[in-house]
Design a protein around this motif. Structure first.
Motif, short mmCIF file in Angstrom:
data_model
loop_
_atom_site.label_atom_id
_atom_site.label_comp_id
_atom_site.label_asym_id
_atom_site.label_seq_id
_atom_site.Cartn_x
_atom_site.Cartn_y
_atom_site.Cartn_z
N SER A 1 29.97 38.25 48.70
CA SER A 1 31.19 38.90 48.97
C SER A 1 30.83 39.95 49.92
O SER A 1 29.76 40.70 50.03
CB SER A 1 31.90 39.60 47.66
OG SER A 1 31.21 40.49 47.30
N ARG A 2 31.95 40.55 50.94
CA ARG A 2 31.68 41.70 51.64
C ARG A 2 31.21 42.94 50.82
O ARG A 2 30.40 43.49 51.31
CB ARG A 2 33.09 42.02 52.30
CG ARG A 2 33.05 43.17 53.44
CD ARG A 2 34.34 43.34 53.75
NE ARG A 2 34.42 44.23 55.17
CZ ARG A 2 34.10 45.58 55.30
NH1 ARG A 2 34.14 46.08 53.95
NH2 ARG A 2 34.11 46.19 56.39
N ARG A 3 32.11 43.07 49.75
CA ARG A 3 31.83 44.39 48.88
C ARG A 3 30.14 44.24 48.49
O ARG A 3 29.69 45.41 48.41
CB ARG A 3 32.59 44.65 47.57
CG ARG A 3 32.34 45.82 46.87
CD ARG A 3 33.58 45.87 45.93
NE ARG A 3 33.17 47.02 44.89
CZ ARG A 3 32.25 47.00 44.18
NH1 ARG A 3 31.62 45.72 43.80
NH2 ARG A 3 32.28 47.86 43.23
N TRP A 4 29.85 43.37 47.88
CA TRP A 4 28.44 42.94 47.35
C TRP A 4 27.28 43.11 48.54
O TRP A 4 26.47 43.65 48.12
CB TRP A 4 28.35 41.94 46.45
CG TRP A 4 27.05 41.52 45.96
CD1 TRP A 4 26.28 40.32 45.92
CD2 TRP A 4 26.25 42.51 45.12
NE1 TRP A 4 25.13 40.61 44.99
CE2 TRP A 4 25.36 41.75 44.39
CE3 TRP A 4 26.55 43.68 44.68
CZ2 TRP A 4 24.24 42.38 43.79
CZ3 TRP A 4 25.63 44.34 43.69
CH2 TRP A 4 24.57 43.85 43.32
N TYR A 5 27.92 42.57 49.72
CA TYR A 5 26.86 42.54 50.79
C TYR A 5 26.65 44.14 50.98
O TYR A 5 25.46 44.46 51.41
CB TYR A 5 27.44 41.81 51.72
CG TYR A 5 26.61 41.85 53.21
CD1 TYR A 5 25.46 41.09 53.44
CD2 TYR A 5 27.00 43.00 53.99
CE1 TYR A 5 24.60 41.36 54.47
CE2 TYR A 5 25.97 43.03 55.34
CZ TYR A 5 25.08 42.03 55.48
OH TYR A 5 24.32 42.21 56.59
N THR A 6 27.78 44.87 50.92
CA THR A 6 27.57 46.10 51.74
C THR A 6 26.85 47.04 50.78
O THR A 6 26.08 47.94 51.30
CB THR A 6 29.10 46.70 51.70
OG1 THR A 6 29.81 46.22 52.75
CG2 THR A 6 29.26 48.26 52.30
N ILE B 1 29.61 41.68 66.15
CA ILE B 1 29.13 41.32 64.81
C ILE B 1 30.16 42.16 64.02
O ILE B 1 30.22 43.46 63.82
CB ILE B 1 27.83 41.49 64.83
CG1 ILE B 1 26.97 40.77 65.76
CG2 ILE B 1 27.44 41.45 63.30
CD1 ILE B 1 25.40 41.31 65.53
N SER B 2 30.67 41.52 62.94
CA SER B 2 31.50 42.12 61.88
C SER B 2 30.64 42.12 60.59
O SER B 2 29.84 41.05 60.34
CB SER B 2 32.81 41.50 61.72
OG SER B 2 32.71 40.28 61.01
N VAL B 3 31.16 42.89 59.69
CA VAL B 3 30.63 42.80 58.07
C VAL B 3 30.77 41.43 57.56
O VAL B 3 30.08 41.00 56.96
CB VAL B 3 30.81 44.12 57.34
CG1 VAL B 3 30.19 44.04 56.08
CG2 VAL B 3 30.47 45.54 58.07
N GLU B 4 32.09 40.98 57.68
CA GLU B 4 32.67 39.81 57.01
C GLU B 4 31.83 38.83 57.50
O GLU B 4 31.45 37.88 56.77
CB GLU B 4 34.12 39.74 57.55
CG GLU B 4 35.15 40.65 57.00
CD GLU B 4 35.08 42.18 57.49
OE1 GLU B 4 34.67 42.00 58.63
OE2 GLU B 4 35.93 42.88 57.05
N GLY C 1 19.40 52.01 53.33
CA GLY C 1 19.80 53.37 53.26
C GLY C 1 21.07 53.79 54.20
O GLY C 1 21.61 54.85 54.24
N GLU C 2 21.84 52.47 54.76
CA GLU C 2 22.78 52.67 55.88
C GLU C 2 23.92 51.71 55.62
O GLU C 2 23.48 50.68 54.85
CB GLU C 2 22.31 52.77 57.12
CG GLU C 2 21.31 53.84 57.64
CD GLU C 2 21.06 53.61 59.08
OE1 GLU C 2 21.74 53.89 60.11
OE2 GLU C 2 19.87 52.77 59.51
N ASN C 3 25.07 52.02 55.96
CA ASN C 3 25.94 50.76 55.83
C ASN C 3 25.70 49.96 57.01
O ASN C 3 25.11 50.33 57.98
CB ASN C 3 27.32 51.46 55.90
CG ASN C 3 27.91 52.25 56.85
OD1 ASN C 3 27.88 51.48 58.13
ND2 ASN C 3 28.64 53.36 56.89
N PRO C 4 26.37 48.94 56.85
CA PRO C 4 26.08 47.82 57.80
C PRO C 4 26.47 48.21 59.43
O PRO C 4 25.48 48.05 60.16
CB PRO C 4 26.75 46.40 57.48
CG PRO C 4 27.03 46.67 55.93
CD PRO C 4 27.04 48.20 55.84
#
Length: 529
Positions: free
Chosen positions: A204-209, A192-195, A217-220
């Motif tokens: 977008s990836r940035r807005w999702y993160t 599973i990737s963030v993309e 409270g954590e990154n994906p």
């Protein structure tokens, strides 16, 4: 002809008519092919999770999610491994009002979508109620009910329109991000990737993160690793699989990388974690069941100030959690267990909360502590130890039955527990009564109520039992106010044998308490002159 548009949704001069409503189910791993005809299909997920694959791409299906299948579109509904996926499928037509002729014409070209292509709608409680009402009355022949159904569908249309309007005004895609959390939990064995997650959420990836970190409270990726390690703990505790298989089942191709990541998160390697597991049981009997199997819990619920006498030496380092029918989740959490054994009949409502603290297993309700001990042994991998405990108890019962036969000599015995509600007298069909009368061979008074589970009496009516011996359990002397061995003389004499409340509290529900009670009964009756 112009028409009024609200946020690109038809509002005033279009009329929506429901044509059909069905309920579809897909078992785990099953795929359903769905083909829309000339009319669009509205899909409302009632239960379960899965995927919707169509010409427009792949979308998540989660409980209470609403999606669209557009006219003449081929789609596939996939249950990707969850329990049964159930969803309502509504077919509808859209009509446009002709003001000059006062007629309605079906809108054949560019029919209006109730759910826009990039929208993620949720079936709120009110929407769920409306859909269920539509389904229940779908085949009605009652004209009034049919008219009411048409109005309910119009309310559903308005509710969907409003929800999309509010989403656009707030520009809040959090619901889509929340759905990706469920996707991660269901696909832990896959890459599973963030993309990929951002694409599923349609942002977008940035807005999702950014949104993901605000919500969790954590990154994906850190969150995903946490999910994988928690799942690995469940498998280590319950599956018996090798470390290599467990690593693959939680998305790690390499066992050594899995071990390193596990140690980073937990502080212990998987092997050492298994050796040092911290156990906790939510019911007052569970610590005793664990203990006789060779497992000492890290904490134990108890309604008493101290543990029973027979546990005090062994439980010196066990934290006492005060128990009064309800356990504090915060206290359980602070004890940091790795494995929680809970009761199916008492803890089902808090199972999800317990599972977030540690791996949690629900034990079924049992009539006999020996069956419950076998269940506990299956969880802890202690089957031979359980069989040995049960065998020793069987030998003890045989010896105690013979001793008591000669000591009691046919006199009647009744077991009473004093409470603020009255004196609870245990009959032959209660768990305590079965030990006394069926397994130890003691004789109950000849009272019809004692042939059943028992009866509750006021204290001053105990003499009505007409028993030669009353075994009296109480933790509050104010309830009794008499000394051990004192005779109660109202019509007939009964000898009172007062026993410790903490030690007899689990009598007939756990091996240690029952062992203790049998020993004390032998002392009471065999020591008489």
């Amino acid at each position: 002809m112009g028409r009024q548009i609200t946020n690109k949704l038809p509002f005033r001069d279009l009329f929506f008519v429901m044509q059909d409503i069905q309920y579809l189910t897909a078992a785990a791993g099953e795929q359903l092919k769905v083909a829309a005809g000339a009319e669009p299909l509205l899909l409302i997920v009632e239960a379960g999770n899965g995927l919707l694959q169509s010409e427009q791409g792949e979308k998540l299906l989660a409980q209470h999610m609403i999606q669209m299948i557009r006219p003449r579109e081929q789609a596939r509904i996939i249950n990707d491994g969850q329990p049964t996926l159930g969803c309502f499928m509504i077919t509808y037509k859209v009509y446009q009002a002709e003001k000059q002729s006062h007629l309605n014409s079906q809108l054949d070209n560019e029919p209006s979508d109730l759910v826009e292509r990039n929208s993620v709608l949720e079936a709120t409680d009110s929407i769920q109620d409306m859909v269920r009402s539509l389904f229940r009355a779908a085949n009605t022949v009652d004209e009034q009910e049919a008219i009411a159904n048409r109005f309910i569908f119009q309310k559903l249309v308005f509710a969907l329109t409003e929800q999309q309007r509010f989403q656009k005004e707030s520009k809040n895609p959090r619901l889509a991000v929340k759905r990706t959390l469920q996707y991660m939990e269901r696909h832990l064995d896959e890459a599973i990737s963030v993309e990929q997650l951002a694409r599923l959420a349609n942002i977008s990836r940035r807005w999702y993160t950014v949104l993901f970190k605000e919500m969790t409270g954590e990154n994906p990726l850190d969150y995903l690793i946490g999910l994988r390690i928690r799942k690995a703990k469940d498998l280590l505790n319950l599956s018996g699989d090798s470390f290599h298989i467990i690593a693959r089942r939680v998305g790690f191709e390499d066992e050594h990388y899995f071990s390193r990541r596990f140690k980073q998160k937990v502080g212990l390697s998987p092997r050492y974690y298994l050796q040092q597991r911290r156990h906790f049981g939510t019911r007052v009997t569970y610590p005793e069941l664990m203990h006789v199997l060779g497992v000492t819990p890290i904490a134990a619920p108890t309604p008493h100030q101290e543990f029973p006498y027979y546990l005090q030496a062994s439980f010196g380092g066990v934290e006492k959690l005060h128990y009064n029918k309800i356990l504090s989740l915060d206290k359980i959490r602070s004890s940091k267990p790795d494995l929680i054994v809970a009761s199916e009949w008492q803890d089902q409502a808090i199972y999800e909360e317990l599972s977030r603290i540690a791996t949690t297993v629900l034990l079924p309700s049992r009539e006999d502590w020996r069956d419950e001990l076998r269940d506990m042994a299956e969880i802890l991998g202690k089957r031979s130890e359980a069989n040995a405990v049960i065998e020793r108890f069987s030998v003890k019962l045989d010896q105690a039955r013979e001793t008591l036969y000669f000591a009691v000599k046919g006199e009647t015995v009744v077991y009473v527990r004093l409470t603020f509600e009255g004196a609870v007298v245990f009959g032959e069909k209660s768990s305590r009564g079965r030990i006394l009368y069926s397994e130890l061979g003691l004789k109950p008074p000849d009272i019809s109520a004692l042939s059943q589970a028992g009866i509750i009496l006021p204290l001053d009516r105990l003499s009505e039992l007409k028993a030669d011996h009353i075994i009296l359990q109480t933790d509050n002397k104010k309830l009794w106010g008499r000394t051990n061995g004192e005779r109660l003389t109202i019509g007939r004499e009964s000898r009172i044998h007062q026993v410790g409340h903490a030690e007899w509290y689990n009598f007939s529900f756990s091996p240690l308490a029952t062992h203790f009670a049998v020993d004390e009964m032998i002392q009471i009756f065999a020591a008489r002159k």
